[in-house]
Design an enzyme around this catalytic site. Sequence first.
Site, PDB file in Angstrom:
ATOM      1  N   HIS A  50       6.940 -32.428 -78.159  1.00  0.00           N
ATOM      2  CA  HIS A  50       6.364 -31.170 -78.642  1.00  0.00           C
ATOM      3  C   HIS A  50       5.303 -30.625 -77.693  1.00  0.00           C
ATOM      4  CE1 HIS A  50       2.557 -33.080 -79.955  1.00  0.00           C
ATOM      5  NE2 HIS A  50       3.321 -34.114 -80.258  1.00  0.00           N
ATOM      6  N   ASP A  51       5.276 -29.306 -77.586  1.00  0.00           N
ATOM      7  CA  ASP A  51       4.253 -28.567 -76.836  1.00  0.00           C
ATOM      8  C   ASP A  51       4.289 -28.809 -75.336  1.00  0.00           C
ATOM      9  OD1 ASP A  51       2.730 -27.308 -79.141  1.00  0.00           O
ATOM     10  OD2 ASP A  51       2.543 -29.426 -79.664  1.00  0.00           O
ATOM     11  N   GLY A 101       4.202 -35.668 -75.980  1.00  0.00           N
ATOM     12  CA  GLY A 101       3.735 -34.324 -76.314  1.00  0.00           C
ATOM     13  C   GLY A 101       2.719 -33.784 -75.325  1.00  0.00           C
TER      14      GLY A 101
END
Length: 263
Positions: free
Chosen positions: A126-127, A144
């Site tokens: 994520h991100d 992440g």
Amino acid sequence: MSISSSAQIGHHCLIESGAMIGAHVRIGPFCTIAAGVDIGDGTVVGSHSVINGLTRLGRDNMIGPYSSIGEVNQDLKYANEATGVVIGDRNRIGKHATIHRGTLQGNGHTVIGHDNHFLNDVHIGHDCLIGDATVMGDHSGLAGHVNIDEGAQLGLMCAVHQFCIVGAHAQIADQSCVVQDVPPFVCAIGNRAFPFGFNRLSPVFLAANIHQQQVIRTLYDRMYHQGIPVEEVKKAARQLASEYPLVAFFHAFFSRSTRGIIR
């Protein structure tokens, strides 16, 4: 739901209302495309793939079979907020890829640029922010909030710790584990990764004039051979960035680096 008349949808696919499927898209059999997904013209999605969340795919991408894009991330703070994945154009993503949606605490989106080549079984957490023309080898994974800058290359079975930056045109050798930031053009190897030279075979480096090449060599020597404090190297990069375009990669890298650089 909007499906172009020129799109080809395989047997036994589930496409939810609200999905957008562009012209000449090809979706293999047994795929699931969720509401809120937007697939750009000419993109190919392999069989048995799932594209979920607020995911936007650009043009002419190739997604391998059994891939999962835009699925719920592994951040324990995530509470099903409206986050997503943004993927640019002409990316080649191998089979069994997993690309997780962003979080509100991060960018809100996991973002991938253009012309990237990810081999089989890659994971992008994520991100993450990934630039253009990068390469990830088989079974490599990003935790992440990782940044992979343009032209960087990761070999097979590499791992990158959360919040790390791999600078532009850096090169990470097979089976390496990156736990600190890797400056532009630096080659790294090992667990934990350490520098072992600069990427003199980078097309951008080879295309540069002799003066720019020498500046890159000098910055590398200052960081790793001369024992000069990193703050002085940062200052030199800032001063040289306007005159030498390749040095701008270093200035941009140092302005974001927070985990310290590999030594």
